[in-house]
Design a protein around this motif. Structure first.
Motif, PDB file in Angstrom:
ATOM      1  N   LEU A  27      50.113  41.442  46.327  1.00 52.11           N
ATOM      2  CA  LEU A  27      49.551  40.629  45.241  1.00 52.11           C
ATOM      3  C   LEU A  27      48.949  41.485  44.125  1.00 52.11           C
ATOM      4  CD1 LEU A  27      47.707  37.718  47.118  1.00 52.11           C
ATOM      5  CD2 LEU A  27      50.100  37.919  46.475  1.00 52.11           C
ATOM      6  N   PHE A 156      33.834  46.057  47.585  1.00 50.99           N
ATOM      7  CA  PHE A 156      35.070  45.302  47.858  1.00 50.99           C
ATOM      8  C   PHE A 156      34.864  44.189  48.889  1.00 50.99           C
ATOM      9  CE2 PHE A 156      39.495  45.300  49.767  1.00 50.99           C
ATOM     10  CZ  PHE A 156      40.032  44.542  48.740  1.00 50.99           C
ATOM     11  N   ASP A 215      42.396  46.211  54.239  1.00 52.73           N
ATOM     12  CA  ASP A 215      43.430  45.253  53.813  1.00 52.73           C
ATOM     13  C   ASP A 215      44.421  45.115  54.962  1.00 52.73           C
ATOM     14  OD1 ASP A 215      44.994  43.488  52.410  1.00 52.73           O
ATOM     15  OD2 ASP A 215      45.793  44.965  51.004  1.00 52.73           O
ATOM     16  N   THR A 237      42.755  50.594  49.794  1.00 55.05           N
ATOM     17  CA  THR A 237      41.399  50.088  50.017  1.00 55.05           C
ATOM     18  C   THR A 237      40.703  50.789  51.174  1.00 55.05           C
ATOM     19  OG1 THR A 237      42.380  48.336  51.326  1.00 55.05           O
ATOM     20  CG2 THR A 237      41.858  47.809  49.036  1.00 55.05           C
ATOM     21  N   ASP A 249      40.212  40.710  58.879  1.00 57.32           N
ATOM     22  CA  ASP A 249      41.280  40.421  57.919  1.00 57.32           C
ATOM     23  C   ASP A 249      42.635  40.358  58.613  1.00 57.32           C
ATOM     24  OD1 ASP A 249      41.621  39.558  55.319  1.00 57.32           O
ATOM     25  OD2 ASP A 249      42.249  41.526  54.595  1.00 57.32           O
ATOM     26  N   TYR A 323      43.075  37.694  38.424  1.00 58.59           N
ATOM     27  CA  TYR A 323      43.130  38.787  39.410  1.00 58.59           C
ATOM     28  C   TYR A 323      44.426  38.769  40.218  1.00 58.59           C
ATOM     29  CZ  TYR A 323      41.409  42.043  43.011  1.00 58.59           C
ATOM     30  OH  TYR A 323      41.253  43.117  43.863  1.00 58.59           O
TER      31      TYR A 323
HETATM   32  C1  GN1 Z   1      45.485  41.672  48.103  1.00 53.86           C
HETATM   33  O1  GN1 Z   1      47.648  43.972  47.622  1.00 53.86           O
HETATM   34  P1  GN1 Z   1      47.702  43.014  48.756  1.00 53.86           P
HETATM   35  O2  GN1 Z   1      48.553  41.828  48.452  1.00 53.86           O
HETATM   36  O3  GN1 Z   1      48.062  43.718  50.063  1.00 53.86           O
HETATM   37  C2  GN1 Z   1      44.008  42.053  48.082  1.00 53.86           C
HETATM   38  C3  GN1 Z   1      43.392  41.803  49.439  1.00 53.86           C
HETATM   39  C4  GN1 Z   1      43.551  40.367  49.778  1.00 53.86           C
HETATM   40  C5  GN1 Z   1      45.024  39.980  49.723  1.00 53.86           C
HETATM   41  C6  GN1 Z   1      45.207  38.502  49.932  1.00 53.86           C
HETATM   42  C7  GN1 Z   1      43.021  45.193  46.321  1.00 53.86           C
HETATM   43  O4  GN1 Z   1      46.192  42.504  48.987  1.00 53.86           O
HETATM   44  O5  GN1 Z   1      42.028  42.140  49.426  1.00 53.86           O
HETATM   45  O6  GN1 Z   1      43.054  40.122  51.054  1.00 53.86           O
HETATM   46  O7  GN1 Z   1      45.612  40.319  48.470  1.00 53.86           O
HETATM   47  N1  GN1 Z   1      43.864  43.432  47.683  1.00 53.86           N
HETATM   48  C8  GN1 Z   1      43.012  43.771  46.707  1.00 53.86           C
HETATM   49  O8  GN1 Z   1      46.538  38.246  50.226  1.00 53.86           O
HETATM   50  O9  GN1 Z   1      42.288  42.959  46.134  1.00 53.86           O
END
Ligand code: GN1
Ligand code: MG
Length: 362
Positions: A27, A156, A215, A237, A249, A323
């Motif tokens: 995301l 975070f 994450d 992260t 998570d 975001y």
């Molecule tokens: C984001 O980048 P991605 O999709 O692995 C987000 C996480 C959230 C997640 C929700 C840097 O992760 O914290 O849990 O989306 N990463 C950041 O799907 O904000």
């Protein structure tokens, strides 16, 4: 593609590049697979770092370098085989040691593609047990990392901070969406006191922060063909946090019976079988370094992450989707509702979770 080819040419790859195509569904960053023509040269992964979110790219890449270096040393010391598939390798530029390239607009980095590895959006208990052990081991291996990591995104997983962002968004009501979501805001704020317990215990010196992945959603782990975990990916992260980050998570996504944005809430539930398998695996590796309070608070962690994610998705919806990438206008609201439903299901299973964890310790 011209542009991507030019960017790739800055990095110290080997072999002739044959194809560049989009990869994965994160995301935040944009990810591409970069294939080479010959079979004896590795393929690569190219990523555009979202530097609106990761504003300190230098610190981010230094974190990742420290972590991958430390993990590699651990694997070498154990005499592990197949090390290149078990820890990520980032490429330096052709003309410097830097592991990122700035094209005047965006920051880019490249790593070696791990062959014959798979990621999943869903896991069965067998995979969940391996995933639990892998994240437990990941944390255990990083307990003695000599480097001090920066918070690549400050605060975070700080629940107090995330609630402040929600309150600020409510205050500003920038997209005029507040009326529509007021009941959800109230429902979430009702739990604020309980959900900020970790920050208070930290201030009282009762809870430590450790290097965590932060994450650990299920698709950030690579499995081999037998279901064993090869490697943890998406290291942006990695930073000091409560161990709850990684435990909670994973369960938020891995132990959810649906996708994180499922619109049909009857499909969104907490899967106890995945919880049990993951917890068993996690404790098998992490028990040796966890404090009794950390263990006691694992059910809190399971609730904290759907809660935090609901707060974050809702904040983004109220702010007008600044975001997260979205696929349709209501996407962040649909995601919020699914996270709230997941939270309710976790809450309903709390006594059973406590009982299971106690049975593991007996
Ligand atoms: C984001 O980048 P991605 O999709 O692995 C987000 C996480 C959230 C997640 C929700 C840097 O992760 O914290 O849990 O989306 N990463 C950041 O799907 O904000
Ligand atoms: Mg990811």
């Amino acid at each position: 593609m011209e542009k991507l080819n030019d960017i790739v040419s800055r990095f110290a790859t080997t072999g002739e590049i044959s194809e560049i195509k989009p990869l994965g569904n994160g995301l935040i960053n944009d990810t591409y697979r970069v294939n080479t023509a010959a079979t004896d040269t590795p393929d690569y992964v190219l990523q555009r770092i979202n530097h609106n979110i990761f504003t300190d790219v230098e610190g981010l890449q230094a974190n990742i370098a420290a972590v991958t270096r430390h993990l590699r040393h651990k694997l070498e010391a154990e005499g592990a085989d197949d090390i290149d598939r078990r820890v990520l390798t980032f490429l330096p530029l052709r003309d410097s040691d830097k592991t990122y390239f700035f094209d005047g607009e965006s920051y880019w980095r490249m790593m070696v593609f791990i062959p014959d590895a798979y990621t999943f959006e869903e896991v069965n208990p067998h995979y969940a047990r391996h995933a639990g052990a892998a994240f437990g081991r990941f944390q255990a291996q990083l307990v003695d990392i000599p480097d001090t990591l920066v918070e690549s995104i400050p605060d975070f997983h700080n629940m107090e901070f995330r609630l402040k962002q929600l309150n600020d968004a409510v205050e500003a009501n920038a997209a005029g969406r507040l009326d529509e979501v007021r009941p959800i805001v109230d429902d979430l704020l009702r739990r604020a006191e309980k959900m900020t317990a970790a920050e208070r215990l930290y201030r009282e010196g009762k809870l430590p922060k450790r290097v965590c992945h932060c994450d650990t959603k299920v698709n950030n782990m690579m499995f081999d063909a037998e279901g064993r975990v090869l490697c943890v990916i998406d290291l942006d992260t990695v930073m000091p946090s409560f161990i709850f980050s990684d435990y909670g998570d994973f369960l938020r996504t891995g132990a959810c019976t649906s996708a994180e944005d499922e619109p049909d809430l009857s499909k969104v539930n907490f899967n106890m079988d995945i919880f049990k398998a993951f917890t068993e695996g996690y404790l098998s590796e992490a028990r040796a370094f966890l404090t009794p309070l950390e263990i006691e608070m694992l059910p809190y962690a399971a609730a904290l992450f759907p809660y935090m994610q609901a707060v974050r998705f809702l904040t983004d919806y109220i702010n007008g989707d600044t975001y997260y990438k979205i696929a349709y206008p209501e996407h962040n609201l649909v995601r919020t509702r699914a996270q709230v439903k997941m939270l309710e299901s976790v809450e309903a299973h709390t006594p059973a979770m406590v009982e299971f964890i106690n049975s593991q310790l007996a």
